[in-house]
Each structure stands twice: as structure tokens, then as C-alpha cells.
Design an enzyme around this catalytic site. Structure first.
Site, PDB file in Angstrom:
ATOM      1  N   LYS A  12       0.936  -1.315   0.002  1.00  0.00           N
ATOM      2  CA  LYS A  12      -0.002   0.083  -0.151  1.00  0.00           C
ATOM      3  C   LYS A  12       0.832   0.867  -0.044  1.00  0.00           C
ATOM      4  O   LYS A  12       2.049   1.380   0.667  1.00  0.00           O
ATOM      5  CB  LYS A  12      -0.975   0.157   1.157  1.00  0.00           C
ATOM      6  CG  LYS A  12      -1.528   1.269   1.429  1.00  0.00           C
ATOM      7  CD  LYS A  12      -2.150   1.291   2.940  1.00  0.00           C
ATOM      8  CE  LYS A  12      -0.977   1.312   4.033  1.00  0.00           C
ATOM      9  NZ  LYS A  12      -0.558   2.757   4.243  1.00  0.00           N
ATOM     10  N   ASP A 122      -5.918   0.044   8.454  1.00  0.00           N
ATOM     11  CA  ASP A 122      -5.709  -0.259   7.115  1.00  0.00           C
ATOM     12  C   ASP A 122      -6.347  -1.326   6.413  1.00  0.00           C
ATOM     13  O   ASP A 122      -5.977  -1.413   5.331  1.00  0.00           O
ATOM     14  CB  ASP A 122      -4.060  -0.103   7.038  1.00  0.00           C
ATOM     15  CG  ASP A 122      -3.549   1.164   6.911  1.00  0.00           C
ATOM     16  OD1 ASP A 122      -4.225   2.267   6.711  1.00  0.00           O
ATOM     17  OD2 ASP A 122      -2.401   1.375   6.950  1.00  0.00           O
TER      18      ASP A 122
END
Length: 273
Positions: A12, A122
């Protein structure tokens, strides 16, 4: 559950990370432009009692303990499986490694828990693994149109950084969000121009805790990056380059002069439909 399944856990990247507030429970409110890269960890599941095996270059930095996010994800899904994690990304590095791994386990198990954020802020965005604008504490996701291709170089100084410690060192918690709505990005230069107007509000406190992050950013800029910024809460930094060839040349230059750093070139992950 499939008999055997291999699932990518792509890295990410927070192209922007604006910290816009803090809730009464202490969680911070964010406004972030998030993309995923075509490199990352790999999760494999097979039938059997719940277990975790670790392989890959960064496996020594982890332990197959009950609180490992992969095992927690399987328990949240209510499934048993033999899980193998190929750990290719640095640990505690601001590119979503643990959250991406947990999300990959959930995808591999075909599980859709009601509150994936219980595993970490997340995890919802890593479940999506596509370009999004992420707000709230990470649970409000607005998918973005396809973004232009980016030539990314990741640089990590070889040390992990505690996310809670970085947030604790943040001087201001009510910073301005990104504009609403976001502009269109017809090409990479338009996107990079927009990114220059944005921030990672965690970059300054992270540098105060780990000055080596500033060295990574300086190395990226010196190597010709059009934009250099820290991702997430650090310590991984990224540079955006005009071409894949320039990113690879910068990779060779930076890795050659900083043998203790982790340096990897990448593009964006293929779009999910």
C-alpha cells in the site's frame, strides 16, 4: 474454502496522508490518496488446522504467534487453514504489510467480516486493494477512476518505526483535508502536480524520531525523483520518476551507495474490477 489458494498482498502506498482530526477515543481522522503496487507479500492457504508458516527475506522480523494479523484474520473469519506467508516487504514500514497480509488471508478464505477494521485501520483499504480516497479512521473508502501509470521507487532505511509513536509525536491533529472534489488526473504529470500541493502530515514527526528518513528522501531527490515523500507512518519513502528506466537507474544508484537500505522499483498494481 478452496483446497489451495495463493493470494497477493500488494504493498500500500499513501500518496498523500492528511491528518484532519482526532476522535474522543483517540483514533485519528485521515484523508489519504491510496494506491497499491505490483510488489508485495504472498499468502497461501491450504486445508488443515489453523497454523502459520513464515518464509521470505523479511520472515525473521516476524513471529508466528497468536496475535499475528494473519492468524487473527482467520479467527475473525471463523475459518481453519494452514497459512503460509511469504514476507517480501519490510516489517513496520508504512506500506501496509501486516494489514495487506490480513486482507489477503480474508480474500483467500472468501471471508467478508462485518468489521475488518477490528484487525487494524488499514485492513479495509487493503481488502479493496485498488486506488481509493480513504477517510474517517480508514473505513470510509471512495473508489477512484483509473489513475495514470506511475514509476515508483521505494526506499526504506532498514529500520521499523512504531505507528503509535509517530502519531504521538504529531504536533497538530486538525490539519486541512484534500480538496473536495478531487481534480481529474489525465496523466502522470497532472497527478504529480496535485501531489505537490498535498502532504504527509506524519513525515515531520517520523523524521524527528528517525532522522534516517530524511536521508532516504534526500537520496530520492538527488536521484531525480519528481516527487519524494514518506508513505504512511514510515519509515518507507517513495519517489515518482518520469520513466521506469529512470526509476531503475535510481534504484541501482541508491542501493549501490546505501547497502543497508531496502530499495525496490515498482509500478501500480493492475486494476481490480
Amino acid at each position: 474454502m478452496p483446497l489451495h489458494r495463493r493470494e497477493a498482498a500488494p504493498a500500500k502506498l499513501n500518496l498523500t496522508l492528511h491528518v484532519t482530526g482526532r476522535r474522543v477515543d483517540g483514533y485519528h481522522l485521515l484523508d489519504s490518496l491510496v494506491v497499491f503496487l505490483d510488489l508485495g507479500d504472498v499468502v497461501t492457504i491450504a486445508p488443515g488446522p489453523l497454523s502459520l508458516s513464515l518464509t521470505g527475506p523479511f520472515a525473521p522480523g516476524l513471529a508466528a504467534e497468536p496475535d499475528n494479523l494473519c492468524l487473527r484474520a482467520a479467527r475473525l473469519a471463523g475459518r481453519e487453514a494452514r497459512i503460509t506467508l511469504e514476507k517480501n516487504l519490510p516489517v513496520a514500514s508504512g506500506i501496509g504489510g501486516g494489514s495487506a497480509d490480513a486482507a489477503a488471508v480474508l480474500r483467500a478464505l472468501d471471508a467478508s467480516p462485518r468489521r475488518p477494521e477490528a484487525l487494524g485501520a488499514d485492513v479495509p483499504v487493503c481488502l479493496a486493494s485498488r486506488p481509493v480516497r480513504m477517510r474517517g479512521v480508514g473505513e470510509i473508502l471512495a473508489p477512484l477512476p483509473a489513475l495514470p501509470e506511475l514509476n515508483v521507487l521505494l526506499v526504506n532505511p532498514g529500520r521499523g518505526l512504531s505507528t503509535p509513536a509517530v502519531f504521538k509525536a504529531l504536533a497538530r491533529h486538525d490539519n486541512p483535508p484534500m480538496p473536495e472534489p478531487l481534480p481529474d488526473f489525465p496523466d502522470a504529470q497532472a497527478l504529480i502536480g496535485f501531489l505537490h500541493e498535498c502532504r504527509n502530515d506524519l513525515e515531520a514527526p517520523a523524521i524527528a524520531l528517525m532522522p534516517g528518513i530524511a536521508d532516504c528522501l534526500a537520496a530520492l531527490r538527488s536521484a531525480g525523483a519528481q516527487l519524494a515523500r514518506m508513505s504512511g507512518s514510515g519509515a518507507t519513502c517513495f519517489g515518482l520518476f518520469a520513466s521506469a528506466a529512470e526509476a531503475q537507474a535510481a534504484r541501482a544508484r541508491i542501493a549501490g551507495t546505501n547497502p543497508g537500505w531496502w530499495v525496490a522499483a515498482s509500478g501500480l498494481a493492475p486494476a481490480k474490477h
